[in-house]
Design a protein around this motif. Structure first.
Motif, mmCIF file in Angstrom:
data_model
loop_
_atom_site.group_PDB
_atom_site.id
_atom_site.type_symbol
_atom_site.label_atom_id
_atom_site.label_comp_id
_atom_site.label_asym_id
_atom_site.label_seq_id
_atom_site.Cartn_x
_atom_site.Cartn_y
_atom_site.Cartn_z
ATOM 1 N N ARG A 398 -5.805 -1.657 -2.540
ATOM 2 C CA ARG A 398 -4.427 -2.031 -2.215
ATOM 3 C C ARG A 398 -4.240 -2.114 -0.707
ATOM 4 N N LEU A 399 -4.880 -1.201 0.014
ATOM 5 C CA LEU A 399 -4.838 -1.236 1.477
ATOM 6 C C LEU A 399 -5.373 -2.565 1.987
ATOM 7 N N LEU A 400 -6.473 -3.028 1.405
ATOM 8 C CA LEU A 400 -7.063 -4.295 1.833
ATOM 9 C C LEU A 400 -6.115 -5.460 1.544
ATOM 10 N N GLN A 404 -4.597 -7.925 4.451
ATOM 11 C CA GLN A 404 -4.836 -9.363 4.424
ATOM 12 C C GLN A 404 -3.551 -10.177 4.377
ATOM 13 N N CYS A 405 -2.453 -9.530 3.977
ATOM 14 C CA CYS A 405 -1.155 -10.222 4.049
ATOM 15 C C CYS A 405 -0.677 -10.387 5.492
ATOM 16 N N LYS A 406 -1.084 -9.471 6.366
ATOM 17 C CA LYS A 406 -0.837 -9.505 7.821
ATOM 18 C C LYS A 406 0.618 -9.273 8.191
ATOM 19 N N ARG A 407 1.541 -9.976 7.565
ATOM 20 C CA ARG A 407 2.947 -9.867 7.955
ATOM 21 C C ARG A 407 3.792 -9.450 6.761
ATOM 22 N N GLY A 408 4.940 -8.820 7.089
ATOM 23 C CA GLY A 408 5.854 -8.349 6.065
ATOM 24 C C GLY A 408 6.328 -9.442 5.110
ATOM 25 N N PRO A 409 6.764 -10.598 5.613
ATOM 26 C CA PRO A 409 7.233 -11.655 4.704
ATOM 27 C C PRO A 409 6.157 -12.092 3.701
ATOM 28 N N THR A 410 4.880 -12.135 4.147
ATOM 29 C CA THR A 410 3.803 -12.533 3.231
ATOM 30 C C THR A 410 3.618 -11.488 2.136
ATOM 31 N N LEU A 411 3.669 -10.223 2.522
ATOM 32 C CA LEU A 411 3.553 -9.155 1.535
ATOM 33 C C LEU A 411 4.744 -9.178 0.581
ATOM 34 N N PHE A 412 5.929 -9.453 1.122
ATOM 35 C CA PHE A 412 7.134 -9.522 0.288
ATOM 36 C C PHE A 412 6.970 -10.592 -0.802
ATOM 37 N N ARG A 413 6.530 -11.785 -0.415
ATOM 38 C CA ARG A 413 6.357 -12.867 -1.391
ATOM 39 C C ARG A 413 5.294 -12.505 -2.433
ATOM 40 N N LYS A 414 4.236 -11.839 -1.996
ATOM 41 C CA LYS A 414 3.168 -11.463 -2.930
ATOM 42 C C LYS A 414 3.683 -10.441 -3.942
ATOM 43 N N LEU A 415 4.465 -9.471 -3.468
ATOM 44 C CA LEU A 415 5.003 -8.464 -4.375
ATOM 45 C C LEU A 415 6.025 -9.055 -5.337
ATOM 46 N N ARG A 416 6.799 -9.995 -4.852
ATOM 47 C CA ARG A 416 7.756 -10.666 -5.740
ATOM 48 C C ARG A 416 7.019 -11.449 -6.825
ATOM 49 N N ALA A 417 5.914 -12.096 -6.432
ATOM 50 C CA ALA A 417 5.122 -12.862 -7.396
ATOM 51 C C ALA A 417 4.497 -11.944 -8.442
ATOM 52 N N ALA A 430 8.755 -3.728 4.461
ATOM 53 C CA ALA A 430 9.281 -3.209 5.731
ATOM 54 C C ALA A 430 8.323 -2.211 6.372
ATOM 55 N N HIS A 431 7.452 -1.635 5.588
ATOM 56 C CA HIS A 431 6.495 -0.651 6.111
ATOM 57 C C HIS A 431 5.054 -1.170 6.025
ATOM 58 N N SER A 441 2.318 3.742 -2.227
ATOM 59 C CA SER A 441 3.735 3.738 -2.603
ATOM 60 C C SER A 441 3.917 3.315 -4.056
ATOM 61 N N PRO A 442 5.035 3.745 -4.693
ATOM 62 C CA PRO A 442 5.303 3.334 -6.076
ATOM 63 C C PRO A 442 5.351 1.819 -6.244
ATOM 64 N N ALA A 443 5.854 1.128 -5.227
ATOM 65 C CA ALA A 443 5.951 -0.335 -5.328
ATOM 66 C C ALA A 443 4.574 -0.972 -5.455
ATOM 67 N N LEU A 444 3.620 -0.527 -4.623
ATOM 68 C CA LEU A 444 2.270 -1.097 -4.687
ATOM 69 C C LEU A 444 1.564 -0.682 -5.974
ATOM 70 N N ASN A 445 1.806 0.539 -6.430
ATOM 71 C CA ASN A 445 1.210 0.970 -7.691
ATOM 72 C C ASN A 445 1.745 0.178 -8.872
ATOM 73 N N THR A 446 3.013 -0.211 -8.795
ATOM 74 C CA THR A 446 3.605 -1.010 -9.876
ATOM 75 C C THR A 446 3.096 -2.443 -9.830
ATOM 76 N N ALA A 447 3.016 -2.997 -8.609
ATOM 77 C CA ALA A 447 2.567 -4.381 -8.467
ATOM 78 C C ALA A 447 1.084 -4.542 -8.792
ATOM 79 N N PHE A 448 0.288 -3.532 -8.420
ATOM 80 C CA PHE A 448 -1.167 -3.596 -8.633
ATOM 81 C C PHE A 448 -1.617 -2.341 -9.383
ATOM 82 N N PRO A 449 -1.311 -2.268 -10.672
ATOM 83 C CA PRO A 449 -1.657 -1.088 -11.474
ATOM 84 C C PRO A 449 -3.159 -1.076 -11.789
ATOM 85 N N PRO A 450 -3.634 0.004 -12.410
ATOM 86 C CA PRO A 450 -5.052 0.055 -12.780
ATOM 87 C C PRO A 450 -5.506 -1.149 -13.608
ATOM 88 N N ARG A 451 -4.623 -1.652 -14.469
ATOM 89 C CA ARG A 451 -4.980 -2.799 -15.309
ATOM 90 C C ARG A 451 -5.331 -4.022 -14.459
#
Length: 464
Positions: A398-400, A404-417, A430-431, A441-451
């Motif tokens: 998840r760190l990687l 690789q998203c580099k900027r907050g807006p790119t990460l935001f769009r990826k998480l929304r997707a 924002a962080h 964070s819970p958000a990253l765990n939800t977006a990228f779960p073990p599955r």
């Protein structure tokens, strides 16, 4: 002797075919017949003087060729790759065979390469030519079935049907029986210090064919190519040749038999030996005796890696055999701290952002490494440890993704997707510069779960 006959040439061509597709067993010409017929038919021992004839039989050579090609490996000093070995044999085998049968074959020098050790430092690896690997493999296939059954039941390294897991489980049984003290013994540069005369003397007690003994001596004494210069070798057997493990066991079996004679509880895997005792005093006596015994074989114990200690404080083949919980010893197999740190170092290296790899490329490399690691350490009885490791590896991935998203807006769009709400995606984005914290964070765990990582191909470490 017509050793270049059509019959022998056909045998080499048949080496490329599986044995079961070859039909009838290959014929043996009269030129193959050395000594009485009963010697040729004795497949269970090495007490006759026609062992070399069995080594150069077409069926044995076919198996050796398949094994060498399957093992692949780098070319030796002659630069001949494994894939070109069959063609080379079709052209040159009659001459090579004649030299083997008459005791005149001379091995090529060994290419010496330096490789890094997992615990730091380096060790030397000898790479014979593919032709010599082929011949050594053919020799091994005849010698091992006869010699291996004579080895101690306490020896597990480099033996058919035995593994490091078997050795660890046997060691654990000794500890559970109350033998809590261990003589943990490691030899200093064992493969570089094997005494040729002692080893050949032991082999002569088992092998009657002088041509085979001469061939083995020549392999032991073959020079070593170091940075373009050939260096003579008067001791040692280079790691890298198919014969080396069997020769090592022949030499160390002397120690095994003496320990058996004294009724000690021990396990040996290659040059790693553990002897288990019920008291520190008994273990100390065993250590003193082993030092003297190895000295007779002209081998030296490595004091930095050898000790008399409680079994739970030492590591054997990457495992620890107990842990202390609330002041009580719990007997179970654990991955050693050193092995755990090695795993984490490798994962950090593979997930390092400076590599510039895509996540699928990282997962592909990670999968190859983790499958091998899991295959070995699944013997450990610590599912909670594996679960924590798996969670840590997913966090690294998840760190990687965040980096690789580099900027907050790119990460935001990826998480929304990935289905996150605007609020959760914005909070994580924002962080995004606080990479390690955000990766958990819970958000990253939800977006990228073990599955998600299962679908990418990341293997789960918990034994299935």
């Amino acid at each position: 002797m017509n050793l270049g006959s059509t019959e022998h040439q056909m045998s080499i061509e048949q080496m490329e075919l599986p044995l079961e597709k070859r039909g009838a067993a290959p014929k043996i010409s009269r030129s193959d017949e050395v000594g009485p017929a009963k010697h040729r038919d004795e497949r269970s021992g090495l007490g006759d003087r026609a062992v070399m004839e069995r080594i150069v039989e077409a069926g044995n050579l076919a198996r050796a060729l398949r094994r060498v090609r399957a093992n692949k490996g780098s070319p030796g000093v002659d630069g001949l790759p494994v894939d070109e070995l069959p063609a080379y044999l079709r052209e040159h085998w009659p001459t090579i065979r004649e030299r083997l049968l008459t005791g005149r074959y001379q091995p090529s020098v060994v290419k010496r390469v330096e490789i890094e050790k997992p615990d730091g430092g380096t060790r030397w690896l000898g790479i014979p030519t593919v032709l010599d690997r082929f011949i050594q493999q053919a020799v091994l296939q005849v010698l091992q079935p006869a010699i291996d059954p004579t080895f101690s039941e306490h020896s597990y390294g480099f033996r058919p049907g035995r593994s490091a897991h078997d050795a660890v489980c046997q060691a654990q049984r000794y500890v559970k029986e109350g033998r809590h003290w261990v003589v943990d013994l490691d030899l200093a540069q064992f493969f570089d210090r094997v005494n040729h005369d002692i080893l050949l003397g032991l082999l002569a007690e088992r092998i009657a064919d002088p041509r085979v003994l001469t061939l083995i001596r020549r392999y032991l004494e073959a020079g070593v190519m170091v940075t373009g210069v050939v260096v003579e070798r008067h001791e040692g057997t280079p790691q890298g040749g198919p014969l080396s493990p069997l020769l090592a066991n022949v030499l160390l079996d002397v120690v095994d038999k003496e320990l058996e004679r004294r009724a000690h509880a021990f396990v040996r895997y290659a040059d790693d030996l553990n002897v288990y005792a019920r008291s520190r005093r008994a273990a100390a006596r065993v250590m003193a005796g082993l030092v003297r015994l190895y000295a007779k074989l002209k081998l030296r114990i490595n004091p930095a890696k050898s000790a008399v200690a409680l079994a739970g404080e030492r590591t054997f083949l990457g495992f620890r055999l107990w842990e202390v919980i609330r002041g009580r010893i719990v007997h179970r197999r654990l991955v050693s701290p050193k092995a755990m740190e090695k795993l984490k170092a490798r994962v950090r290296d593979l997930t390092n952002r400076s590599r510039g790899w895509s996540v699928p490329a990282v997962v592909s490399a990670l999968r190859r490494y983790l499958l091998g690691w899991k295959g070995y350490f699944q013997l450990a009885e610590t599912p909670s440890t594996f679960a924590k490791l798996a969670g840590w590896i997913r966090r690294r991935l998840r760190l990687l993704i965040i980096i690789q998203c580099k900027r907050g807006p790119t990460l935001f769009r990826k998480l929304r997707a990935r289905g996150l709400s605007i609020r959760d995606a914005a909070g994580a984005a924002a962080h995004c510069r606080r990479w390690w914290m955000t990766a958990a964070s819970p958000a990253l765990n939800t977006a990228f779960p073990p599955r998600y990582f299962d679908e990418l191909g990341v293997p789960r470490l918990c034994p299935s």
